[in-house]
Design a protein around this motif. Structure first.
Motif, PDB file in Angstrom:
ATOM      1  N   GLY A   1      45.707  14.515   6.323  1.00  0.00           N
ATOM      2  CA  GLY A   1      46.065  13.092   6.278  1.00  0.00           C
ATOM      3  C   GLY A   1      46.979  12.794   5.105  1.00  0.00           C
ATOM      4  N   ALA A   2      46.645  13.356   3.956  1.00  0.00           N
ATOM      5  CA  ALA A   2      47.474  13.130   2.773  1.00  0.00           C
ATOM      6  C   ALA A   2      48.878  13.672   3.004  1.00  0.00           C
ATOM      7  CB  ALA A   2      46.836  13.789   1.552  1.00  0.00           C
ATOM      8  N   ALA A   3      48.947  14.861   3.615  1.00  0.00           N
ATOM      9  CA  ALA A   3      50.258  15.458   3.881  1.00  0.00           C
ATOM     10  C   ALA A   3      51.069  14.585   4.821  1.00  0.00           C
ATOM     11  CB  ALA A   3      50.084  16.858   4.480  1.00  0.00           C
ATOM     12  N   ILE A   4      50.389  14.021   5.820  1.00  0.00           N
ATOM     13  CA  ILE A   4      51.093  13.156   6.778  1.00  0.00           C
ATOM     14  C   ILE A   4      51.612  11.910   6.082  1.00  0.00           C
ATOM     15  CG2 ILE A   4      50.688  11.606   8.741  1.00  0.00           C
ATOM     16  CD1 ILE A   4      48.868  13.859   9.876  1.00  0.00           C
ATOM     17  N   VAL A   5      50.750  11.322   5.227  1.00  0.00           N
ATOM     18  CA  VAL A   5      51.167  10.117   4.515  1.00  0.00           C
ATOM     19  C   VAL A   5      52.366  10.442   3.616  1.00  0.00           C
ATOM     20  CG1 VAL A   5      50.486   8.464   2.745  1.00  0.00           C
ATOM     21  CG2 VAL A   5      48.917   9.007   4.624  1.00  0.00           C
ATOM     22  N   ALA A   6      52.288  11.588   2.920  1.00  0.00           N
ATOM     23  CA  ALA A   6      53.385  11.965   2.023  1.00  0.00           C
ATOM     24  C   ALA A   6      54.666  12.190   2.806  1.00  0.00           C
ATOM     25  CB  ALA A   6      53.006  13.228   1.249  1.00  0.00           C
ATOM     26  N   ALA A   7      54.564  12.966   3.908  1.00  0.00           N
ATOM     27  CA  ALA A   7      55.762  13.272   4.693  1.00  0.00           C
ATOM     28  C   ALA A   7      56.336  11.992   5.294  1.00  0.00           C
ATOM     29  CB  ALA A   7      55.428  14.273   5.795  1.00  0.00           C
ATOM     30  N   GLY A   8      55.427  11.144   5.818  1.00  0.00           N
ATOM     31  CA  GLY A   8      55.889   9.907   6.434  1.00  0.00           C
ATOM     32  C   GLY A   8      56.546   8.989   5.422  1.00  0.00           C
ATOM     33  N   GLY A   9      55.899   8.869   4.260  1.00  0.00           N
ATOM     34  CA  GLY A   9      56.453   8.003   3.219  1.00  0.00           C
ATOM     35  C   GLY A   9      57.821   8.483   2.779  1.00  0.00           C
ATOM     36  N   ALA A  10      57.916   9.796   2.507  1.00  0.00           N
ATOM     37  CA  ALA A  10      59.198  10.347   2.062  1.00  0.00           C
ATOM     38  C   ALA A  10      60.253  10.176   3.144  1.00  0.00           C
ATOM     39  CB  ALA A  10      59.026  11.827   1.704  1.00  0.00           C
ATOM     40  N   GLY A  11      59.854  10.443   4.385  1.00  0.00           N
ATOM     41  CA  GLY A  11      60.809  10.344   5.488  1.00  0.00           C
ATOM     42  C   GLY A  11      61.357   8.938   5.638  1.00  0.00           C
ATOM     43  N   LEU A  12      60.459   7.951   5.597  1.00  0.00           N
ATOM     44  CA  LEU A  12      60.913   6.573   5.774  1.00  0.00           C
ATOM     45  C   LEU A  12      61.718   6.104   4.570  1.00  0.00           C
ATOM     46  CD1 LEU A  12      57.712   5.097   7.419  1.00  0.00           C
ATOM     47  CD2 LEU A  12      59.906   5.572   8.518  1.00  0.00           C
ATOM     48  N   TRP A  13      61.291   6.554   3.392  1.00  0.00           N
ATOM     49  CA  TRP A  13      61.967   6.144   2.167  1.00  0.00           C
ATOM     50  C   TRP A  13      63.407   6.667   2.149  1.00  0.00           C
ATOM     51  CZ3 TRP A  13      61.821   9.025  -2.997  1.00  0.00           C
ATOM     52  CH2 TRP A  13      62.464   8.274  -3.977  1.00  0.00           C
ATOM     53  N   LEU A  14      63.583   7.923   2.578  1.00  0.00           N
ATOM     54  CA  LEU A  14      64.899   8.559   2.485  1.00  0.00           C
ATOM     55  C   LEU A  14      65.707   8.409   3.766  1.00  0.00           C
ATOM     56  CD1 LEU A  14      63.627  11.732   0.660  1.00  0.00           C
ATOM     57  CD2 LEU A  14      65.027   9.939  -0.337  1.00  0.00           C
ATOM     58  N   HIS A  15      65.173   7.646   4.710  1.00  0.00           N
ATOM     59  CA  HIS A  15      65.902   7.478   5.962  1.00  0.00           C
ATOM     60  C   HIS A  15      67.213   6.754   5.724  1.00  0.00           C
ATOM     61  CE1 HIS A  15      66.140   5.823  10.286  1.00  0.00           C
ATOM     62  NE2 HIS A  15      66.653   7.033  10.223  1.00  0.00           N
ATOM     63  N   ASP A  16      68.251   7.271   6.351  1.00  0.00           N
ATOM     64  CA  ASP A  16      69.586   6.721   6.175  1.00  0.00           C
ATOM     65  C   ASP A  16      70.127   6.381   7.553  1.00  0.00           C
ATOM     66  OD1 ASP A  16      72.206   6.141   5.533  1.00  0.00           O
ATOM     67  OD2 ASP A  16      72.785   8.233   5.308  1.00  0.00           O
ATOM     68  N   ARG A  17      70.063   5.108   7.898  1.00  0.00           N
ATOM     69  CA  ARG A  17      70.438   4.696   9.237  1.00  0.00           C
ATOM     70  C   ARG A  17      71.940   4.786   9.455  1.00  0.00           C
ATOM     71  NH1 ARG A  17      66.652   2.266  12.266  1.00  0.00           N
ATOM     72  NH2 ARG A  17      65.318   1.818  10.496  1.00  0.00           N
ATOM     73  N   LYS A  18      72.692   4.517   8.394  1.00  0.00           N
ATOM     74  CA  LYS A  18      74.140   4.360   8.562  1.00  0.00           C
ATOM     75  C   LYS A  18      74.918   5.667   8.482  1.00  0.00           C
ATOM     76  CE  LYS A  18      75.926   1.453   5.829  1.00  0.00           C
ATOM     77  NZ  LYS A  18      75.757   0.701   4.596  1.00  0.00           N
ATOM     78  N   GLY A  19      74.445   6.596   7.705  1.00  0.00           N
ATOM     79  CA  GLY A  19      75.213   7.818   7.524  1.00  0.00           C
ATOM     80  C   GLY A  19      76.221   7.685   6.406  1.00  0.00           C
ATOM     81  N   PRO A  20      76.933   8.765   6.122  1.00  0.00           N
ATOM     82  CA  PRO A  20      77.860   8.746   4.995  1.00  0.00           C
ATOM     83  C   PRO A  20      79.038   7.821   5.260  1.00  0.00           C
ATOM     84  CG  PRO A  20      78.139  10.750   6.271  1.00  0.00           C
ATOM     85  CD  PRO A  20      76.958  10.038   6.850  1.00  0.00           C
ATOM     86  N   SER A  21      79.611   7.290   4.203  1.00  0.00           N
ATOM     87  CA  SER A  21      80.752   6.399   4.363  1.00  0.00           C
ATOM     88  C   SER A  21      82.037   7.215   4.417  1.00  0.00           C
ATOM     89  CB  SER A  21      80.795   5.396   3.211  1.00  0.00           C
ATOM     90  OG  SER A  21      80.877   6.101   2.006  1.00  0.00           O
ATOM     91  N   ALA A  22      83.115   6.519   4.680  1.00  0.00           N
ATOM     92  CA  ALA A  22      84.378   7.203   4.954  1.00  0.00           C
ATOM     93  C   ALA A  22      84.797   8.123   3.819  1.00  0.00           C
ATOM     94  CB  ALA A  22      85.463   6.177   5.224  1.00  0.00           C
ATOM     95  N   ASN A  23      84.876   7.569   2.639  1.00  0.00           N
ATOM     96  CA  ASN A  23      85.292   8.385   1.516  1.00  0.00           C
ATOM     97  C   ASN A  23      84.173   8.461   0.512  1.00  0.00           C
ATOM     98  OD1 ASN A  23      88.023   8.888   2.306  1.00  0.00           O
ATOM     99  ND2 ASN A  23      88.351   6.708   1.942  1.00  0.00           N
ATOM    100  N   ILE A  24      83.682   9.655   0.329  1.00  0.00           N
ATOM    101  CA  ILE A  24      82.684   9.808  -0.704  1.00  0.00           C
ATOM    102  C   ILE A  24      83.449  10.015  -1.998  1.00  0.00           C
ATOM    103  CG2 ILE A  24      80.748  11.151  -1.519  1.00  0.00           C
ATOM    104  CD1 ILE A  24      80.123  11.805   1.375  1.00  0.00           C
ATOM    105  N   VAL A  25      83.621   8.939  -2.718  1.00  0.00           N
ATOM    106  CA  VAL A  25      84.403   9.028  -3.950  1.00  0.00           C
ATOM    107  C   VAL A  25      83.447   9.060  -5.122  1.00  0.00           C
ATOM    108  CG1 VAL A  25      86.158   7.926  -5.343  1.00  0.00           C
ATOM    109  CG2 VAL A  25      86.238   7.721  -2.877  1.00  0.00           C
ATOM    110  N   SER A  26      83.597  10.067  -5.917  1.00  0.00           N
ATOM    111  CA  SER A  26      82.752  10.093  -7.096  1.00  0.00           C
ATOM    112  C   SER A  26      83.272   9.032  -8.067  1.00  0.00           C
ATOM    113  CB  SER A  26      82.776  11.470  -7.734  1.00  0.00           C
ATOM    114  OG  SER A  26      84.093  11.958  -7.754  1.00  0.00           O
ATOM    115  N   GLU A  27      82.494   8.740  -9.053  1.00  0.00           N
ATOM    116  CA  GLU A  27      82.857   7.663  -9.958  1.00  0.00           C
ATOM    117  C   GLU A  27      84.222   7.938 -10.592  1.00  0.00           C
ATOM    118  OE1 GLU A  27      80.638   7.711 -13.612  1.00  0.00           O
ATOM    119  OE2 GLU A  27      79.827   9.665 -13.130  1.00  0.00           O
TER     120      GLU A  27
END
Lengths: 373, 563
Positions: free
Chosen positions: A20-46
């Protein structure tokens, strides 16, 4: 779930809890790091931008000193502008952007002369500079450039530090409406980092940090793909002039390379022009430098572009330059080339010819310290 | 219905679904074409795709969140994915079954014995994940230099802790773990001050090489379906298909030697599931330690997990064959551990773990010494429209071949070594194979890419219309006219093919007419009739000049097109 053995039941519950703990951890991390949009056109560093190192208080000034001994002429040239103390205040960190472009001996005049670098270093330190950093991103590999030109030895003996650029020293920079767009022009990060590291502590006057001396071309502040810098060279040079606003530029015309530049290769390519220019206006200095090459400012398009953009004036006479002469004019002096042990007749220094001149656009030097964060 | 029958139905269903999704990965709006089929669903269910890209990009892209469902179910149930869902696993199982059909009971049991080599797949997983973590590691190692005060505090604290543990000579248990942790923390923090980790370690996503779901997609898309495409419609070509086929068929043939060879020894996804299954509340096991010893349970054991003896729960694929085979109903799937005992771990050693991790981590900078990301950049590496900058691209591409399958013009091709070793089987544009270039009005590749290594462009963005007008159309590469090869420049042969093929309006490529007098080509007109001119000199050689290849100009007139 019926279990006869309480030990088994305990084991099951323990595993279920861990699962259960593993599921909560995996689920939490997954939802937290979910990226709906994807990378933007130009990944410009600072990107970074260099602060304006020019000193408004000094105004445009220029001095033109003739003489064969560059130690004397540079001293006189600076004195004519009111002394180095007008530009360097106690505690300043100074960057000298020299021209160390090629791994060739100083005698060939393809690079800044070690005597001049050493003398300017000494003057800065005497004026109270906390440190003097000598840097360039040369065409040949940096360590051999600095050692074979003799700049490293002379500058270090005078108390400067040499900053050799590495690929990680560069960060992207950008200039509005410029050809040098993101990812092409890159600025020495070593310098901007140093800026930060040496930001004045509370109580110190920030104004006093903004001093810069200059000697040569801004190309040496660029990293990345060098080939693009020679396409539409006049525009690039002009934009570099916009990018880098030094405190002071010194143009060493003691010796001028008239042909076979920018590397030269023969003493026959050189001409003793016995002139030292110091200026707060890089455009004016370049306009005067053109005359040493037997050209006019009008024949070098980047000068016109820079003047039109308000970076300085191409009409250097309008600055009413202080003119003077030191020492007896000498065509040659004896000079000992350290590494070979040969003695040869030479009068050295700065190399000019069309291409080299272009390179040395804004004979500028380098900002160092301080400035905007 | 028996559980084994249910499992077989599931396997057939998922394999058919997979094959169907591959087939419909075709541009078009018919029912058997792309329209809205979730063609990436199996790739999205694959947690190794999600975990790999998570390590390289610190994000889980859109649909990859499906992997969470697989992870949750695996933690609860065990490696159901391997035994019930994985289409590659189903194929292995089928071929393995074919290979051992006629074999005797004892031979089959021998084939399905647990082998120590089964631990290799865990090392493969570790090496691949380590290779993907380089960038993350560099970021962590950079902290001390970016926050020197915090770094120094950590350095001092970890040193004190390490020394304290060392002087107390702790030997086992959590204290030893803590000592290791403190020691590594000290070394890591010290390294952060001493070196520039960002120039030493970097991430490269290479899980796709062996991850079974991208592997079977790639093989199906670029080998099997490509072969059938040639029968049904126009031929498709894939330049690296032979190497993809070699890996695929070698993996299948190995089943004849040891069933599910790939799953047992190689599969990094299976290894990941093995780790996730560590705490499953429910598992396969025996009711009693002692039984008649017929070993029927191992007759068809897919995972080679040794259900008769001490079971290896990390290897169990939940094929349920043992449940059905046991005539005394000894085998159960339930809350208790096997009465005959369990092997508690997959058998990784610390030394093996470190070797695999360091090898994976070190392999990336070593491969990058070739400089294909920098100085030695190959200008022929033209990626599909919308592809990220090369390093970001390599940190996302899983080499599944979906873009190559969907590309209507066959121009997207799997690389061999053009983009360096790291770029094996990644998509490249090949204008020689492509039937009609990259279609201007097509955005299929980016919209099908499961990891956004190729961004999903809109048509407006690709063509630089609407709000994308300021940035202009998406550029893939730079074309220029090589005057040494261009027929009119190099050979004086009239040719306007590039201009004619230029698909934009107004044309981006234009031609201008340029005339030159050929050797002995200047003639004097001796007579003019209504529809003919008579020239002096020898007769022109027939066939050397065609209409449009010659011109007549009055000597007094200015040259034509002199510019």
């Amino acid at each position: 779930v019926s279990q006869s053995n309480p030990l088994d039941r305990r084991d099951f519950l323990l595993r279920a809890a861990k699962a259960g703990a593993a599921i909560v951890a995996a689920g939490g991390a997954g939802l937290w790091l979910h990226d709906r949009k994807g990378p933007s056109a130009n990944i410009v560093s600072e990107t970074v931008s260099l602060p304006d190192f020019s000193l408004p208080s000094t105004g445009p000034k220029m001095s033109i000193i003739t003489g064969a001994d560059r130690v004397k002429t540079v001293n006189r040239a600076l004195a004519a502008l009111g002394g180095i103390e007008r530009f360097i205040k106690s505690g300043d960190r100074v960057v000298l952007k020299v021209n160390a472009a090629f791994a060739s001996p100083a005698a060939l005049s393809a690079t800044s002369h070690p005597d001049l670098v050493a003398e300017v270093t000494r003057l800065c330190l005497r004026a109270g500079a906390a440190s003097v950093i000598v840097t360039d991103n040369p065409i040949n590999d940096p360590p051999s450039c600095f050692s074979l030109t003799g700049i490293a030895r002379a500058a270090e003996a005078a108390g400067a530090k040499i900053a050799l650029p590495t690929p990680s020293s560069f960060k992207p920079t950008t200039l509005a409406d410029a050809t040098l767009d993101q990812g092409l022009a890159v600025v020495d990060r070593a310098v901007s980092r140093r800026d930060q590291a040496h930001r004045p502590r509370a109580g110190q006057e920030p104004q006093s940090q903004r001093r810069v001396l200059t000697m040569k071309n801004w190309y040496g502040l660029l990293g990345g793909r060098r080939n693009v810098f020679h396409q539409d060279i006049n525009t690039i040079i002009f934009e570099l002039a916009r990018l880098v606003r030094p405190t002071l530029v010194i143009l060493d015309g003691t010796t001028t390379m008239m042909t076979n530049g920018p590397t030269g290769g023969s003493l026959d390519d050189l001409k003793a022009t016995n002139t030292m220019i110091a200026s707060t206006d890089a455009v004016a200095a370049d306009a005067f430098g053109a005359t040493l090459l037997g050209k006019t400012a009008a024949s070098l398009p980047f000068i016109g572009k820079a003047a039109a953009a308000g970076l300085g004036t191409a009409d250097f006479e309008s600055l009413n330059p202080a003119r003077d002469h030191v020492d007896k004019m000498r065509k040659h002096r004896t000079f000992n080339i350290q590494h070979s042990g040969l003695t040869c007749q030479t009068s050295m220094d700065w190399a000019l010819n069309v291409e080299c001149w272009v390179l040395n656009v804004v004979p500028g030097d380098f900002p160092t310290t301080g400035g905007a964060p | 219905m028996k559980i084994v029958t249910v499992r077989r139905i599931a396997q057939i269903f998922f394999f058919a679904l997979f094959a169907w999704f591959c087939v419909v990965t075709t541009v078009g709006d018919r029912w058997w074409q792309l329209r809205g089929w979730p063609v990436n669903w199996l790739l999205q269910l694959d947690p190794l795709v999600a975990l790999g890209t998570l390590l390289t990009t610190k994000t889980i892209y859109a649909g990859l969140l499906w992997a969470l469902a697989t992870v949750v179910l695996t933690i609860l149930l065990g490696r159901f994915f391997c035994g019930w869902v994985c289409p590659f696993g189903a194929l292995h199982q089928f071929i393995g079954w074919l290979g051992r059909r006629r074999k005797k009971h004892a031979e089959r049991v021998a084939m399905n014995q647990y082998r120590n080599g089964q631990v290799i797949k865990y090392y493969i997983l570790i090496a691949m994940l380590a290779a993907a973590s380089g960038g993350l590691l560099a970021e962590v190692l950079r902290w001390p230099r970016e926050k020197p005060v915090v770094g120094l505090v950590v350095l001092a604290a970890s040193l004190i802790l390490t020394l304290w543990f060392a002087t107390r000579k702790v030997v086992s248990g959590w204290k030893q773990t803590a000592e290791w942790f403190a020691g590594l923390l000290f070394i890591g923090t010290a390294l952060g001050f001493l070196v520039r980790p960002e120039v030493m370690v970097a991430s490269s996503l290479q899980t796709g090489l062996l991850d079974p779901i991208p592997l079977i997609h790639r093989s199906m898309n670029l080998v099997i379906l490509a072969a059938f495409d040639g029968v049904a419609t126009a031929s498709r070509f894939y330049v690296a298909a032979w190497s993809i086929a070699a890996v695929f068929f070698a993996a299948l043939l190995l089943n004849l030697w040891i069933p599910r060879f790939y799953c047992r020894f190689i599969c990094p996804l299976g290894a990941l599931f093995g780790v996730l299954a560590h705490w499953t509340p429910w598992r396969i096991g025996k009711r009693q330690g002692e039984c008649s010893g017929c070993e029927l349970c191992e007759n068809n054991c897919e995972g080679a997990c040794d259900p008769f003896g001490k079971i290896h729960p990390h290897e169990c694929l939940l094929c349920m064959n043992c449940l059905r085979a046991c005539r005394q109903a000894q085998m159960t799937y339930g809350p208790n551990r096997s009465a005959a005992g369990e092997v508690p771990s997959p058998g990784l050693t610390r030394r093996g773990f470190l070797t695999a991790a360091v090898s994976g981590l070190a392999a990336v900078p070593v491969v990058r010494l070739a400089g294909s990301l920098n100085q030695n950049w190959n200008p022929g590496v033209v990626r599909p429209p919308g592809a990220l900058a090369e390093e970001d691209f390599l940190s996302r591409c899983i080499k599944c071949g979906q873009c190559m399958r969907v590309c209507p013009t066959n121009i997207i091709q799997p690389a061999t070594l053009e983009a360096g070793l790291e770029g094996l089987w990644t998509p490249l544009l090949n204008f020689r194979v492509g039937t009609s270039g990259c279609q201007l009005n097509c955005i299929a590749c980016g919209n099908v890419c499961p990891t956004s290594a190729i961004r999903p462009l809109s048509l407006d963005e690709k063509l630089g219309r609407g709000k994308f007008e300021p940035s202009g159309p998406v550029r893939m590469g730079t074309a220029f006219v090589d005057r040494g090869r261009c027929l009119p420049w190099a050979m004086d042969v009239p040719c306007i093919v590039c201009q004619e093929n230029c698909p934009v309006s107004p044309k981006a490529i234009y031609v201008r007419e340029e005339f030159q007098v050929v050797r002995d080509g200047a003639r004097t007109i001796t007579a003019v009739a209504a529809d003919s001119l008579t020239l002096d000199g020898a007769a022109l050689r027939p066939g050397t000049l065609g209409t449009g290849d010659y011109f007549v100009r009055l000597e007094t007139a200015p040259p034509v097109n002199a510019g």
